[in-house]
Design an enzyme around this catalytic site. Structure first.
Site, PDB file in Angstrom:
ATOM      1  N   GLU A 186       0.817  -1.209   0.000  1.00  0.00           N
ATOM      2  CA  GLU A 186       0.000   0.000   0.000  1.00  0.00           C
ATOM      3  C   GLU A 186       0.853   1.263   0.000  1.00  0.00           C
ATOM      4  O   GLU A 186       2.075   1.206   0.161  1.00  0.00           O
ATOM      5  CB  GLU A 186      -0.948  -0.021   1.204  1.00  0.00           C
ATOM      6  CG  GLU A 186      -1.934  -1.187   1.126  1.00  0.00           C
ATOM      7  CD  GLU A 186      -3.007  -1.139   2.194  1.00  0.00           C
ATOM      8  OE1 GLU A 186      -4.000  -1.866   2.055  1.00  0.00           O
ATOM      9  OE2 GLU A 186      -2.839  -0.378   3.169  1.00  0.00           O
TER      10      GLU A 186
ATOM     11  N   TYR B  48      -3.383   6.259  -1.265  1.00  0.00           N
ATOM     12  CA  TYR B  48      -4.000   4.942  -1.444  1.00  0.00           C
ATOM     13  C   TYR B  48      -3.989   4.473  -2.893  1.00  0.00           C
ATOM     14  O   TYR B  48      -3.734   3.307  -3.194  1.00  0.00           O
ATOM     15  CB  TYR B  48      -5.465   4.999  -0.987  1.00  0.00           C
ATOM     16  CG  TYR B  48      -5.667   4.941   0.493  1.00  0.00           C
ATOM     17  CD1 TYR B  48      -4.656   5.274   1.394  1.00  0.00           C
ATOM     18  CD2 TYR B  48      -6.908   4.569   1.017  1.00  0.00           C
ATOM     19  CE1 TYR B  48      -4.876   5.230   2.766  1.00  0.00           C
ATOM     20  CE2 TYR B  48      -7.124   4.524   2.383  1.00  0.00           C
ATOM     21  CZ  TYR B  48      -6.110   4.849   3.251  1.00  0.00           C
ATOM     22  OH  TYR B  48      -6.329   4.805   4.599  1.00  0.00           O
TER      23      TYR B  48
ATOM     24  N   GLU C 170      -1.984  -9.726  -6.408  1.00  0.00           N
ATOM     25  CA  GLU C 170      -2.032 -10.469  -7.662  1.00  0.00           C
ATOM     26  C   GLU C 170      -1.174  -9.787  -8.729  1.00  0.00           C
ATOM     27  O   GLU C 170      -0.424 -10.436  -9.456  1.00  0.00           O
ATOM     28  CB  GLU C 170      -3.486 -10.579  -8.164  1.00  0.00           C
ATOM     29  CG  GLU C 170      -4.451 -11.266  -7.195  1.00  0.00           C
ATOM     30  CD  GLU C 170      -5.170 -10.257  -6.297  1.00  0.00           C
ATOM     31  OE1 GLU C 170      -4.522  -9.302  -5.799  1.00  0.00           O
ATOM     32  OE2 GLU C 170      -6.383 -10.423  -6.100  1.00  0.00           O
TER      33      GLU C 170
HETATM   34 ZN    ZN Z   1      -6.401  -6.096  -7.235  1.00  0.00          ZN
END
Ligand code: ZN
Ligand code: ZN
Ligand code: ZN
Ligand code: ZN
Lengths: 148, 148, 148, 148
Positions: free
Chosen positions: B56, B60, B67
């Site tokens: 992160e 944001y 993934e």
């Molecule tokens: Zn995602």
């Protein structure tokens, strides 16, 4: 003992090696849309190197830059303390500077580590994250918000 | 000879192993803002596994999902032919499905490989990319545009 | 009283008008990198229309899709309840479907509103968000996480 | 005749008004995940104002910042020549500076227009895009690549 990240200069031979690794990284670029290959090599504080390339997408906006790729890869292996990153492209006459998004992604892991934009012949400039992203905000600033 | 990607079923023991790897991947998640850890383990067609976690950012919008991390990492090592991906989170009662951005990122490398969303106990469902992103567009479609 | 979003069918004349608006929106596309113009027209539950186009960036990954543009624009004017979105491109032979990122962005504001992918001649198909992003997660699911 | 963008100083009363508009924009922020409201007000060269707010997503990485929202909105209405942007948040003790991604998004439309980060009491600093994103690359640089 090497002290905290950024506390000592990275030796030139290490920088040169890192630049070579960023050029290697570039060879794996997946960039069928821009044909603009970018590679990055990230040096952790304990001397591990992670190589990233750009990975584009048919929806342009969803691609991943080489620098973010290298950093996310390092984090996925448990590394969060970085000393330097070198960036390579096929530009002959211009240094390849990171985009603003990557500067912010670097900043997340500290404001004062080294960034080496290069030309295709390996010549480079030395900068640090805070020079590339002055007046930045990072994790600390959100904490400040939360406790206000 | 294994044939083209997705041409044969991945054995259950391989899937189970992949799910365990996705849980390991989760332990490196950098998610100080959401506290929502996600891990992914990607299996290439020639049986190499790449592990990714979410990374992160104080902004944001600039973070990287688990993934996409795993896939970008594989590409950075020269792999572009994928057989399956497993996804793990700390949700006990829900399978963790990929976000739409990650579905598109998967789609770039083919519509018909396997996706295994899991619960925290390792139970899982089997899907493929095209089920998660029906009516998608990919690299081929942009070519069509270019030659129109 | 119109009831909750998605509770009634959008009349065909309204859909046709929305499609025309998405074509108008396309004319403002800023896409010097892809030359792939996209427009979107978003209909709120109280019959206001917001038009968006794609806005690309020299760093490809930082661009904004037409659909996300239209939705963010509506939110910035205080609208969060949507009935339908039409999407237009210059493709003659293919419907222009939203990317996975935009499907997730739509999903944030409900799973069951209408999406109209079109061809350049205005022909269209009717879908809804959940058909385009099955097995999705949204705001409710993160709440579930928080209270687990 | 006003000359090219950025050629003349924006009058203080116009800046003050722009800051008030950025505070208004903030009220529409959709930020259930961060609870960190941001507003932006963008002044075009021909004195039109576009207001944007942050629009978050359950997949954090897919959200849109206030500044990008305002700029994409202006582009969607046919405006690409900008004079200034003001940015507002709820931070009392810190100016709210744009993230790196937004700096790059601003840069797409020129390096030398004005940026006004503010505190919640309306106090502000004056910067320009190139100060916030030194050594940047923009549309011109990709052209250079293409013709190399
Ligand atoms: Zn995602
Ligand atoms: Zn970048
Ligand atoms: Zn999209
Ligand atoms: Zn931003």
């Amino acid at each position: 003992d090497q002290g905290p990240p950024g506390s000592s200069e990275t030796p030139q031979e290490v920088v040169d090696q890192l630049i070579r690794r960023s050029m290697e990284a570039k060879t794996h670029a997946y960039c069928p849309y821009s044909n603009f290959r970018v590679g990055a090599a990230l040096l952790t504080h304990d001397d591990k190197v992670f190589k990233g390339c750009n990975v584009e997408n048919a929806c342009y906006n969803l691609g991943v830059c080489a620098e973010r790729n290298a950093i996310a890869k390092a984090v996925s292996e448990g590394y969060r303390s970085f000393r330097a990153i070198a960036i390579a492209s096929d530009l002959n006459d211009q240094f390849i500077y990171p985009c603003g998004g990557c500067r912010q992604f670097m900043r997340e892991f500290g404001p004062s580590w080294e960034v080496y934009p290069t030309k295709s012949d390996g010549s480079h400039v030395k900068m640090d994250v805070s020079q590339l992203l002055p007046m930045s905000f990072g994790p600390e600033d959100l904490h400040q918000h939360a406790t206000q």
